[in-house]
Design an enzyme around this catalytic site. Structure first.
Site, PDB file in Angstrom:
ATOM      1  N   SER A 262       0.830  -1.199   0.000  1.00  0.00           N
ATOM      2  CA  SER A 262       0.000   0.000   0.000  1.00  0.00           C
ATOM      3  C   SER A 262       0.866   1.252   0.000  1.00  0.00           C
ATOM      4  O   SER A 262       2.083   1.198   0.216  1.00  0.00           O
ATOM      5  CB  SER A 262      -0.902   0.018   1.236  1.00  0.00           C
ATOM      6  OG  SER A 262      -0.121   0.238   2.407  1.00  0.00           O
ATOM      7  N   LYS A 263       0.221   2.383  -0.237  1.00  0.00           N
ATOM      8  CA  LYS A 263       0.916   3.671  -0.191  1.00  0.00           C
ATOM      9  C   LYS A 263       1.539   3.895   1.184  1.00  0.00           C
ATOM     10  O   LYS A 263       2.632   4.447   1.304  1.00  0.00           O
ATOM     11  CB  LYS A 263      -0.077   4.788  -0.514  1.00  0.00           C
ATOM     12  CG  LYS A 263       0.519   6.192  -0.411  1.00  0.00           C
ATOM     13  CD  LYS A 263      -0.526   7.244  -0.676  1.00  0.00           C
ATOM     14  CE  LYS A 263       0.027   8.652  -0.487  1.00  0.00           C
ATOM     15  NZ  LYS A 263       0.439   8.926   0.894  1.00  0.00           N
ATOM     16  N   ARG A 264       0.849   3.436   2.220  1.00  0.00           N
ATOM     17  CA  ARG A 264       1.341   3.605   3.589  1.00  0.00           C
ATOM     18  C   ARG A 264       2.699   2.926   3.765  1.00  0.00           C
ATOM     19  O   ARG A 264       3.576   3.429   4.473  1.00  0.00           O
ATOM     20  CB  ARG A 264       0.320   3.028   4.574  1.00  0.00           C
ATOM     21  CG  ARG A 264       0.556   3.450   6.024  1.00  0.00           C
ATOM     22  CD  ARG A 264      -0.542   2.941   6.935  1.00  0.00           C
ATOM     23  NE  ARG A 264      -1.836   3.524   6.603  1.00  0.00           N
ATOM     24  CZ  ARG A 264      -2.844   2.849   6.045  1.00  0.00           C
ATOM     25  NH1 ARG A 264      -2.710   1.578   5.747  1.00  0.00           N
ATOM     26  NH2 ARG A 264      -3.991   3.453   5.773  1.00  0.00           N
ATOM     27  N   ASP A 267       5.286   5.217   2.234  1.00  0.00           N
ATOM     28  CA  ASP A 267       5.517   6.385   3.089  1.00  0.00           C
ATOM     29  C   ASP A 267       6.361   6.014   4.301  1.00  0.00           C
ATOM     30  O   ASP A 267       7.263   6.760   4.707  1.00  0.00           O
ATOM     31  CB  ASP A 267       4.183   6.963   3.563  1.00  0.00           C
ATOM     32  CG  ASP A 267       3.378   7.587   2.419  1.00  0.00           C
ATOM     33  OD1 ASP A 267       3.981   7.885   1.375  1.00  0.00           O
ATOM     34  OD2 ASP A 267       2.153   7.765   2.585  1.00  0.00           O
TER      35      ASP A 267
END
Length: 504
Positions: A262-264, A267
């Site tokens: 995921s994007k998380r 990040d």
């Protein structure tokens, strides 16, 4: 393969394109090109409430940057358009109505509140509410109403949806090109909504109709669509159409822990999960992209190809043409592929090393321009030739070799402590005089002259070479010190030696 192969990539314009989507597009592209077929881009924008401005252009730009452009799609009109579902919406209702007429679908008037109450009632009894054969004849739909009652409610403007009538007690035999044979008991399927009250089809109906009329031969999509396979096969059958072949690609998994990437994760661990940088139009939040982070498209596609596919050989570096030649669905794995950010950098470093110094210099000169530093292509190409082996990204060249463009204004304290002694200033003064007389001022002549002098003076090489490097670079780093001197030239070299003597 005798059939004219046609595959499609069908993203929704609801935000930036995740690299999982790029991987799906890549595998479709490779399969199409392997079989001299057609790669179609279709924008599935039936859910207008989730439409994000700029997302469609982001998708097409991403595919172009990754060097996997589509053959047909928005802006590349073929014989099977339009290629946006919102522009095809007039045709979907006819097929939903055809399913009603042949007994494979029905009108449902249940309100969202009534269905929510039913779900709560089921949950309180420890059950899960499924709208299908076991309760559909008792709910608010055309199966329990007379045709006249149904028509009256429709004409009065009452909201309704059209649901598919899943068969009861049938064993459905499914074939997946990656996973092989599967069976599904249709009794566990729910009666999916095919047409919504807002007059738009759901993904399931629009997807089937579009694939049929675009003559798609192979549907290659992510594993998350595997639960929909039974419904889609049943829809093809109910409409009297031949189904395409299906292949469901494995998930791309988190680098650490379990679950889908995921994007998380990006990040948290500091790597992009999108091909291009994306600015959210609502929040202005900026998400990193592989292009803006300095990756080459070849490195990204090579990395993505190995997420779920293996050629069965030891080869890991593939050009796009080589990937096309080697690719087959039979070599795609069933299990999820763990994403490895460091492996992506490894691919990137390889492709940077394969690039010519001049090609890299042209890119680096853009970075120099942003810093208001002017340079010639020939000089910067020579600089890159010396630094290339230590770099992974073009942006690394500044950190590795800023001293080729700017004289050091400070000196690394640890290097000073180690390399600058009480007699160093006197030695460097002699080196200054010695190098001033070297002609031509080139690396080979400088090395011969200075090393000959060190030997004649019976000095340790470190006693001269360390402070010389410190004077030119400001630290104990960089390529051969005589190559540095030869490149920056006599005037700059002598000036830097003079400055280090005055400073230290």
């Amino acid at each position: 393969m005798s059939q004219n192969v046609r595959v499609r990539f069908a993203p929704s314009p609801t935000g930036p394109l995740h690299i999982g989507g790029v991987r799906t597009a890549l595998f479709n592209y490779l399969f199409a090109k392997k079989h001299k077929g057609t790669f179609v881009l279709r924008i599935e924008d039936t859910d207008q409430s989730r439409y994000v401005p700029g997302a469609e252009s982001y998708i097409t730009e991403s595919l172009d940057w990754c060097q996997i452009p589509y053959d047909e799609g928005p802006g590349k009109e073929g014989d099977f358009g339009p290629y946006r579902q919102s522009e095809r919406k007039e045709q979907y209702y006819a097929f939903a109505k055809a399913l009603i007429d042949n007994g494979n679908a029905y009108y449902a008037f249940d309100s969202s509140e009534a269905l929510a109450d039913l779900r709560k009632t089921y949950e309180s009894d420890g059950k899960t509410f499924i709208y299908n054969w076991h309760n559909r004849n008792e709910l608010d739909n055309s199966l329990r109403l007379t045709p006249e009652e149904t028509q009256k409610r429709i004409e009065s403007g009452e909201d309704y949806v059209i649901r598919f009538k899943s068969p009861k007690e049938e064993t459905l035999h499914l074939q997946d090109e990656i996973r092989g044979q599967m069976t599904v008991d249709t009794s566990i399927l729910d009666d999916k909504v095919l047409f919504k009250s807002d007059g738009m089809p759901t993904y399931h109906l629009a997807n089937i109709v579009d694939d049929h009329f675009m003559e798609i031969t192979h549907v290659i999509r992510g594993e998350e669509w595997l639960p929909s396979l039974a419904l889609h096969v049943l829809l093809y059958r109910a409409l009297g159409w031949d189904a395409p072949k299906f292949a469901h690609l494995p998930l791309i998994l988190k680098p650490v822990g379990k679950g889908k990437l995921s994007k998380r994760d990006g990040d948290k661990l500091g790597f992009p999960v999108f091909p291009l940088e994306w600015t959210d139009p609502k929040t202005n939040e900026v998400s990193a992209g592989y292009r803006e982070d300095g990756y080459f498209p070849e490195a990204v596609t090579n990395m993505l190809a190995f997420l779920g596919w293996n050629p069965g050989t030891e080869q890991e570096f593939f050009t796009l043409d080589q990937l096309v030649a080697a690719f087959s669905l039979e070599k795609v794995n069933k299990s999820g592929a763990k994403f490895d950010p460091e492996k992506t950098k490894w691919f990137q470093q390889h492709y940077l090393q394969q690039s010519s110094a001049e090609e890299l210099a042209k890119q680096f000169m853009e970075i120099l321009s942003e810093r208001n530093i002017s340079s010639t292509l020939s000089y910067t190409t020579a600089v890159i030739s010396l630094l290339k082996q230590r770099a992974t990204f073009v942006s690394d060249f500044w950190e590795l070799g800023a001293y080729f463009y700017e004289a050091p204004t400070s000196y690394d304290p640890k290097a000073v402590k180690k390399g600058w002694k009480s007699d160093t200033a006197a030695i460097m003064t002699q080196i200054h005089e010695l190098m001033a007389g070297v002609t031509p001022f080139e690396a080979h002549h400088l090395q011969t002259t200075v090393k000959g002098w060190i030997t004649d003076q019976e000095l340790g090489f470190g006693k001269v070479m360390q402070p010389l490097r410190l004077s030119l670079v400001g630290a104990m780093q960089g390529p051969d010190v005589f190559e540095i001197a030869g490149l920056i030239g006599k005037e700059a070299t002598l000036e830097r030696i003079k400055r280090v003597i005055e400073t230290l």
